[in-house]
Motif scaffolding. Structure first.
Motif, short mmCIF file in Angstrom:
data_model
loop_
_atom_site.label_atom_id
_atom_site.label_comp_id
_atom_site.label_asym_id
_atom_site.label_seq_id
_atom_site.Cartn_x
_atom_site.Cartn_y
_atom_site.Cartn_z
N VAL A 3 0.87 -1.17 0.00
CA VAL A 3 0.00 0.00 0.00
C VAL A 3 0.91 1.22 0.00
CG1 VAL A 3 -1.73 1.30 1.29
CG2 VAL A 3 -1.87 -1.19 1.21
N GLU A 5 1.18 5.67 -0.51
CA GLU A 5 0.56 6.99 -0.59
C GLU A 5 1.42 7.84 -1.52
OE1 GLU A 5 -1.18 10.14 2.54
OE2 GLU A 5 0.98 9.78 2.70
N GLU A 46 -2.87 0.40 -4.07
CA GLU A 46 -2.58 -0.94 -3.57
C GLU A 46 -2.10 -1.81 -4.74
OE1 GLU A 46 -5.75 -2.74 -1.12
OE2 GLU A 46 -5.66 -4.39 -2.54
N ASP A 78 4.27 0.97 2.17
CA ASP A 78 4.24 -0.03 3.23
C ASP A 78 4.14 -1.38 2.56
OD1 ASP A 78 3.87 -1.58 5.47
OD2 ASP A 78 2.08 -0.53 6.19
N ARG A 80 4.62 -5.46 3.37
CA ARG A 80 4.83 -6.51 4.37
C ARG A 80 4.93 -7.87 3.70
NH1 ARG A 80 1.28 -5.71 9.76
NH2 ARG A 80 2.46 -7.58 10.24
N LEU A 85 -1.46 -6.89 2.83
CA LEU A 85 -1.86 -5.52 3.12
C LEU A 85 -2.94 -5.10 2.13
CD1 LEU A 85 1.50 -3.58 3.62
CD2 LEU A 85 -0.26 -3.97 5.30
N ILE A 87 -5.81 -1.58 1.39
CA ILE A 87 -6.19 -0.22 1.78
C ILE A 87 -7.16 -0.28 2.96
CG2 ILE A 87 -7.42 1.86 1.04
CD1 ILE A 87 -6.28 1.33 -1.80
N LYS A 90 -5.60 -1.17 6.31
CA LYS A 90 -4.78 -0.13 6.91
C LYS A 90 -5.60 0.84 7.77
CE LYS A 90 -1.00 0.99 5.97
NZ LYS A 90 0.17 0.85 6.84
#
Length: 93
Positions: A3, A5, A46, A78, A80, A85, A87, A90
């Protein structure tokens, strides 16, 4: 799955309004096929890291083609490996 930004800031424009520079960027994001969510101060995306980085490149090119003389890009990722993960995940409390 990651994810990210993404925020693009066009500089060297004639006006404080930046919508005309960001419209082509949004088109690039929509056409990417990646899941995304527009936010007031940026966009959350994502997908696989490689695809996100390619998307950033295409957004960079789009905003310059729209006439921005300079662009500042803020990107946070982010990623992992221990669990998926999303959106929605989160922001789940």
């Amino acid at each position: 799955m990651a994810v990210a930004e993404l925020c693009l800031f066009p500089l060297g424009t004639e006006s404080p309004s930046v919508g005309e520079y960001l419209k082509p960027v949004l088109k690039v994001i929509e056409d990417s096929g990646l899941k995304y969510q527009l936010c007031p101060m940026g966009t959350v995306v994502e997908g696989p890291v490689e695809e996100i980085l390619e998307l950033v490149k295409l957004c960079h090119e789009a905003i310059l083609k729209a006439g921005a003389k300079r662009v500042v890009i803020s990107l946070r990722i982010d990623d992992r490996t221990d669990k998926e993960l999303t959106i929605e995940g989160k922001v789940r409390i």
